[in-house]
Design a protein around this motif. Structure first.
Motif, PDB file in Angstrom:
ATOM      1  N   ARG B  16      28.130  15.510   2.021  1.00  0.00           N
ATOM      2  CA  ARG B  16      28.326  15.314   0.586  1.00  0.00           C
ATOM      3  C   ARG B  16      27.293  16.062  -0.230  1.00  0.00           C
ATOM      4  O   ARG B  16      27.625  16.685  -1.245  1.00  0.00           O
ATOM      5  CB  ARG B  16      28.276  13.816   0.261  1.00  0.00           C
ATOM      6  N   LEU B  17      26.050  16.006   0.206  1.00  0.00           N
ATOM      7  CA  LEU B  17      25.022  16.753  -0.518  1.00  0.00           C
ATOM      8  C   LEU B  17      25.344  18.235  -0.482  1.00  0.00           C
ATOM      9  O   LEU B  17      25.240  18.937  -1.489  1.00  0.00           O
ATOM     10  CB  LEU B  17      23.645  16.494   0.108  1.00  0.00           C
ATOM     11  N   GLY B  18      25.778  18.693   0.679  1.00  0.00           N
ATOM     12  CA  GLY B  18      26.156  20.090   0.808  1.00  0.00           C
ATOM     13  C   GLY B  18      27.259  20.455  -0.163  1.00  0.00           C
ATOM     14  O   GLY B  18      27.196  21.499  -0.824  1.00  0.00           O
ATOM     15  N   ALA B  19      28.242  19.610  -0.266  1.00  0.00           N
ATOM     16  CA  ALA B  19      29.353  19.867  -1.177  1.00  0.00           C
ATOM     17  C   ALA B  19      28.853  19.938  -2.614  1.00  0.00           C
ATOM     18  O   ALA B  19      29.229  20.831  -3.376  1.00  0.00           O
ATOM     19  CB  ALA B  19      30.415  18.777  -1.034  1.00  0.00           C
ATOM     20  N   LEU B  20      27.991  19.010  -2.944  1.00  0.00           N
ATOM     21  CA  LEU B  20      27.454  19.011  -4.298  1.00  0.00           C
ATOM     22  C   LEU B  20      26.687  20.300  -4.582  1.00  0.00           C
ATOM     23  O   LEU B  20      26.822  20.894  -5.659  1.00  0.00           O
ATOM     24  CB  LEU B  20      26.513  17.830  -4.505  1.00  0.00           C
ATOM     25  N   LEU B  21      25.914  20.738  -3.611  1.00  0.00           N
ATOM     26  CA  LEU B  21      25.145  21.966  -3.803  1.00  0.00           C
ATOM     27  C   LEU B  21      26.073  23.149  -4.003  1.00  0.00           C
ATOM     28  O   LEU B  21      25.831  24.014  -4.849  1.00  0.00           O
ATOM     29  CB  LEU B  21      24.224  22.207  -2.605  1.00  0.00           C
ATOM     30  N   LEU B  22      27.154  23.151  -3.227  1.00  0.00           N
ATOM     31  CA  LEU B  22      28.106  24.247  -3.370  1.00  0.00           C
ATOM     32  C   LEU B  22      28.751  24.229  -4.751  1.00  0.00           C
ATOM     33  O   LEU B  22      28.959  25.270  -5.375  1.00  0.00           O
ATOM     34  CB  LEU B  22      29.189  24.138  -2.298  1.00  0.00           C
ATOM     35  N   LEU B  23      29.044  23.038  -5.216  1.00  0.00           N
ATOM     36  CA  LEU B  23      29.744  22.915  -6.500  1.00  0.00           C
ATOM     37  C   LEU B  23      28.794  22.985  -7.692  1.00  0.00           C
ATOM     38  O   LEU B  23      29.230  23.001  -8.845  1.00  0.00           O
ATOM     39  CB  LEU B  23      30.523  21.594  -6.542  1.00  0.00           C
ATOM     40  N   ALA B  24      27.530  23.048  -7.391  1.00  0.00           N
ATOM     41  CA  ALA B  24      26.529  22.990  -8.467  1.00  0.00           C
ATOM     42  C   ALA B  24      26.645  24.147  -9.441  1.00  0.00           C
ATOM     43  O   ALA B  24      26.138  24.074 -10.567  1.00  0.00           O
ATOM     44  CB  ALA B  24      25.128  22.940  -7.879  1.00  0.00           C
ATOM     45  N   ASP B  25      27.308  25.201  -9.021  1.00  0.00           N
ATOM     46  CA  ASP B  25      27.445  26.349  -9.920  1.00  0.00           C
ATOM     47  C   ASP B  25      28.551  26.128 -10.951  1.00  0.00           C
ATOM     48  O   ASP B  25      28.789  26.983 -11.795  1.00  0.00           O
ATOM     49  CB  ASP B  25      27.698  27.632  -9.121  1.00  0.00           C
ATOM     50  N   GLY B  26      29.224  24.994 -10.840  1.00  0.00           N
ATOM     51  CA  GLY B  26      30.246  24.669 -11.826  1.00  0.00           C
ATOM     52  C   GLY B  26      31.626  25.185 -11.496  1.00  0.00           C
ATOM     53  O   GLY B  26      32.606  24.798 -12.131  1.00  0.00           O
ATOM     54  N   LYS B  27      31.701  26.027 -10.487  1.00  0.00           N
ATOM     55  CA  LYS B  27      32.996  26.588 -10.126  1.00  0.00           C
ATOM     56  C   LYS B  27      33.804  25.627  -9.270  1.00  0.00           C
ATOM     57  O   LYS B  27      33.275  24.720  -8.652  1.00  0.00           O
ATOM     58  CB  LYS B  27      32.798  27.902  -9.374  1.00  0.00           C
ATOM     59  N   GLU B  28      35.084  25.883  -9.213  1.00  0.00           N
ATOM     60  CA  GLU B  28      35.989  25.057  -8.420  1.00  0.00           C
ATOM     61  C   GLU B  28      36.037  25.549  -6.976  1.00  0.00           C
ATOM     62  O   GLU B  28      35.870  26.736  -6.716  1.00  0.00           O
ATOM     63  CB  GLU B  28      37.406  25.169  -8.967  1.00  0.00           C
ATOM     64  N   ARG B  29      36.298  24.591  -6.079  1.00  0.00           N
ATOM     65  CA  ARG B  29      36.513  24.969  -4.689  1.00  0.00           C
ATOM     66  C   ARG B  29      37.536  24.029  -4.067  1.00  0.00           C
ATOM     67  O   ARG B  29      37.499  22.838  -4.306  1.00  0.00           O
ATOM     68  CB  ARG B  29      35.216  24.928  -3.904  1.00  0.00           C
ATOM     69  N   CYS B  30      38.409  24.593  -3.266  1.00  0.00           N
ATOM     70  CA  CYS B  30      39.379  23.754  -2.585  1.00  0.00           C
ATOM     71  C   CYS B  30      38.725  23.147  -1.354  1.00  0.00           C
ATOM     72  O   CYS B  30      37.694  23.619  -0.878  1.00  0.00           O
ATOM     73  CB  CYS B  30      40.609  24.568  -2.185  1.00  0.00           C
ATOM     74  N   VAL B  31      39.362  22.108  -0.865  1.00  0.00           N
ATOM     75  CA  VAL B  31      38.806  21.398   0.289  1.00  0.00           C
ATOM     76  C   VAL B  31      38.615  22.344   1.472  1.00  0.00           C
ATOM     77  O   VAL B  31      37.597  22.286   2.165  1.00  0.00           O
ATOM     78  CB  VAL B  31      39.729  20.234   0.687  1.00  0.00           C
ATOM     79  N   CYS B  32      39.567  23.217   1.671  1.00  0.00           N
ATOM     80  CA  CYS B  32      39.485  24.098   2.836  1.00  0.00           C
ATOM     81  C   CYS B  32      38.257  24.994   2.789  1.00  0.00           C
ATOM     82  O   CYS B  32      37.619  25.239   3.808  1.00  0.00           O
ATOM     83  CB  CYS B  32      40.762  24.919   2.983  1.00  0.00           C
ATOM     84  N   LYS B  33      37.914  25.431   1.594  1.00  0.00           N
ATOM     85  CA  LYS B  33      36.728  26.279   1.465  1.00  0.00           C
ATOM     86  C   LYS B  33      35.458  25.466   1.736  1.00  0.00           C
ATOM     87  O   LYS B  33      34.540  25.934   2.407  1.00  0.00           O
ATOM     88  CB  LYS B  33      36.676  26.872   0.045  1.00  0.00           C
ATOM     89  N   LEU B  34      35.450  24.253   1.238  1.00  0.00           N
ATOM     90  CA  LEU B  34      34.300  23.383   1.479  1.00  0.00           C
ATOM     91  C   LEU B  34      34.140  23.113   2.977  1.00  0.00           C
ATOM     92  O   LEU B  34      33.044  23.154   3.523  1.00  0.00           O
ATOM     93  CB  LEU B  34      34.475  22.066   0.720  1.00  0.00           C
ATOM     94  N   MET B  35      35.280  22.866   3.630  1.00  0.00           N
ATOM     95  CA  MET B  35      35.261  22.642   5.071  1.00  0.00           C
ATOM     96  C   MET B  35      34.570  23.783   5.797  1.00  0.00           C
ATOM     97  O   MET B  35      33.683  23.574   6.612  1.00  0.00           O
ATOM     98  CB  MET B  35      36.690  22.561   5.607  1.00  0.00           C
ATOM     99  N   GLU B  36      35.013  24.946   5.467  1.00  0.00           N
ATOM    100  CA  GLU B  36      34.457  26.159   6.068  1.00  0.00           C
ATOM    101  C   GLU B  36      32.943  26.196   5.927  1.00  0.00           C
ATOM    102  O   GLU B  36      32.202  26.249   6.905  1.00  0.00           O
ATOM    103  CB  GLU B  36      34.996  27.382   5.315  1.00  0.00           C
ATOM    104  N   HIS B  37      32.518  26.146   4.685  1.00  0.00           N
ATOM    105  CA  HIS B  37      31.095  26.290   4.390  1.00  0.00           C
ATOM    106  C   HIS B  37      30.259  25.203   5.029  1.00  0.00           C
ATOM    107  O   HIS B  37      29.121  25.422   5.419  1.00  0.00           O
ATOM    108  CB  HIS B  37      30.870  26.271   2.875  1.00  0.00           C
ATOM    109  N   LEU B  38      30.819  24.009   5.079  1.00  0.00           N
ATOM    110  CA  LEU B  38      30.013  22.873   5.527  1.00  0.00           C
ATOM    111  C   LEU B  38      30.295  22.481   6.965  1.00  0.00           C
ATOM    112  O   LEU B  38      29.746  21.501   7.459  1.00  0.00           O
ATOM    113  CB  LEU B  38      30.242  21.693   4.591  1.00  0.00           C
TER     114      LEU B  38
END
Lengths: 101, 101
Positions: B16-38
């Motif tokens: 969850r923290l990772g997801a928040l950090l990724l989203l911290a730039d304000g941009k949108e991301r789909c679940v699949c992209k988050l999965m990949e990164h995290l």
DNA sequence: TGCCTATATGCGCTTAAACGCATAGGCGGT
DNA sequence: ACCGCCTATGCGTTTAAGCGCATATAGGCA
């Protein structure tokens, strides 16, 4: 490494957050005083303080029969910043603690 | 009430923290992209995003077959401040996330 | 030494979090 | 209609957190 996770976990418990808020003024407090303010039993408070200590957030000092806890004065700046924000938010939102004597 | 506890709990998990950090730039991301990164499985990521959403940290939007998540733009200022501090700390301490593409 | 106060800790229990697997549902394309 | 991709969710299991109770440890004082 994941200092942030540790910090977040440490603060995700009402009793521990309450203790941190109480200690946020930099002053020392013994376990018994914390118990009083936070309405916690002895073992509960002791263990929670142990968690905070383990997380590096507080330090303790033996003073006669008491153990006095205070905010770790050597906190990393980034950690300090988080705590400051948390304290401000909690104070603003009338969170937990509420009536502190 | 205890908004802070909810927030701390939400951020006390690496994914969850990772997801928040990724989203911290304000941009949108789909679940699949988050999965990949995290490096998370589908159900895990979906559930974690559910927790973040429940905590009011993110909002989601259906876009065709994707669900795009982004930081909740209507966060309370005090919450925003905490997140900002957390993001800064995580970035500084080379926490988790690490190599973001 | 014996007793009282303050704190920590071992133990067992209960509850909640997190996970994987399988499945359902939403949407687009053929 | 069928298929494939993306996401959510029910279910059962495993793991960890938090608690109370009882006990151990430490220090002050008589």
């Amino acid at each position: 490494m994941n200092t942030v996770i540790t910090l977040m976990s440490a603060l995700s418990d009402p009793t521990r957050l309450g203790a941190l808020l109480l200690l946020a003024d930099g002053k020392e407090r013994c376990v018994c005083k914390l118990m009083e303010h936070l309405n916690a039993t002895q073992s509960r408070m002791s263990r929670h303080m142990g968690v905070l200590k383990q997380a590096g957030l507080v330090v303790d000092r033996r003073d006669a029969q008491w153990v006095r806890y205070r905010l770790n004065p050597a906190l990393a700046p980034s950690t300090k910043a988080i705590i400051k924000a948390v304290v401000a938010a909690a104070a603003a939102s009338e969170d937990i603690v509420g009536k502190v004597a």
